[in-house]
Design an enzyme around this catalytic site. Structure first.
Site, short mmCIF file in Angstrom:
data_model
loop_
_atom_site.label_atom_id
_atom_site.label_comp_id
_atom_site.label_asym_id
_atom_site.label_seq_id
_atom_site.Cartn_x
_atom_site.Cartn_y
_atom_site.Cartn_z
N HIS A 106 0.86 -1.19 0.00
CA HIS A 106 0.00 0.00 0.00
C HIS A 106 0.90 1.24 0.00
CE1 HIS A 106 -3.54 2.48 0.70
NE2 HIS A 106 -2.83 3.13 1.61
N ASP A 147 -6.88 -2.92 3.93
CA ASP A 147 -5.59 -2.38 4.42
C ASP A 147 -5.49 -2.45 5.94
OD1 ASP A 147 -5.95 0.30 2.00
OD2 ASP A 147 -5.09 -1.71 1.76
#
Ligand code: GRF
Length: 203
Positions: A106, A147
């Site tokens: 990410h 995430d």
């Protein structure tokens, strides 16, 4: 000394595939050991990542629906799944089937600027608008959230005065390529260590 079987890595992609390319290159030059990419699965048929895979001689598949993704993963025999610019949320069935074997890269310092709506250029625009002096990239395990899985590796990059989102994105992407490979190696080593050691002595 047991000769370790290389672990099978499946890589899920949706776009340009520069993170995939980083894994391909680092396996070729030995920076990533004991793992080989056995399949690249794209959520989009127009993803340039598919051309990168084909050029590297890696099997490819296009699958948007999660039940087809699961079937492709099971068919590949993957030990580890790497999400490389993958833009879909994995189904709970896939998370369950590959618990603690799925990693994602990410483009921010999680837990900042992540979760729903924070992907690609949107992340870097938000970081600049937030007045941050630093950003970075995170490799983390994938769980049922977006995430939210355990962090494996993070690395910071500076946000420079006057940075555009595109300039910050390019700086962060270089760090992504570096830590994604290192993060994958950490997971390969962990999974290898968990495997029962075949006793070569035949005792
Ligand atoms: C990049 O924005 C990256 O930050 C994120 O996915 C996007 C595309 O990556 N992980 P790639 O070039 O397709 O690997």
């Amino acid at each position: 000394m047991n000769r370790k079987e290389k672990l099978k890595i499946a890589v899920l992609v949706s776009g340009g595939g520069t993170n995939l390319q980083a894994l391909i290159d680092k396996m070729a030059d030995g920076q990533i050991r004991d793992g080989e990419i056995v399949k690249v699965i794209s959520s989009r048929e127009d993803a340039f990542a598919l051309e990168r895979a084909a050029k590297a001689g890696i099997a490819t598949a296009v699958a948007a629906e999660q039940d087809k993704v699961l079937a492709e993963l099971q068919e590949s025999g993957a030990d580890i799944i790497a999400l490389a610019g993958y833009m879909k949320v994995l189904s709970p069935e896939i998370i369950r089937a590959f618990r603690n074997r799925i990693i994602n890269i990410h483009p921010s310092l999680i837990p900042k600027y992540c979760g729903k709506g924070y992907y690609g250029i949107h992340v870097h625009r938000a970081v600049i608008e937030g007045g941050e002096k630093e950003s970075g990239a995170t490799v983390h395990y994938v769980d049922e959230g977006v995430d939210t899985g355990e962090i494996i590796l993070q690395e910071k990059v500076p946000v420079l005065e006057g940075d555009t989102p595109e300039e910050l994105a390019a700086r962060v992407l270089k760090t992504e390529h570096k830590i994604f490979a290192k993060g994958l190696q950490k997971v390969i080593d962990r999974v290898q260590a968990e495997k029962p050691q075949e006793d070569e002595g035949g005792r």
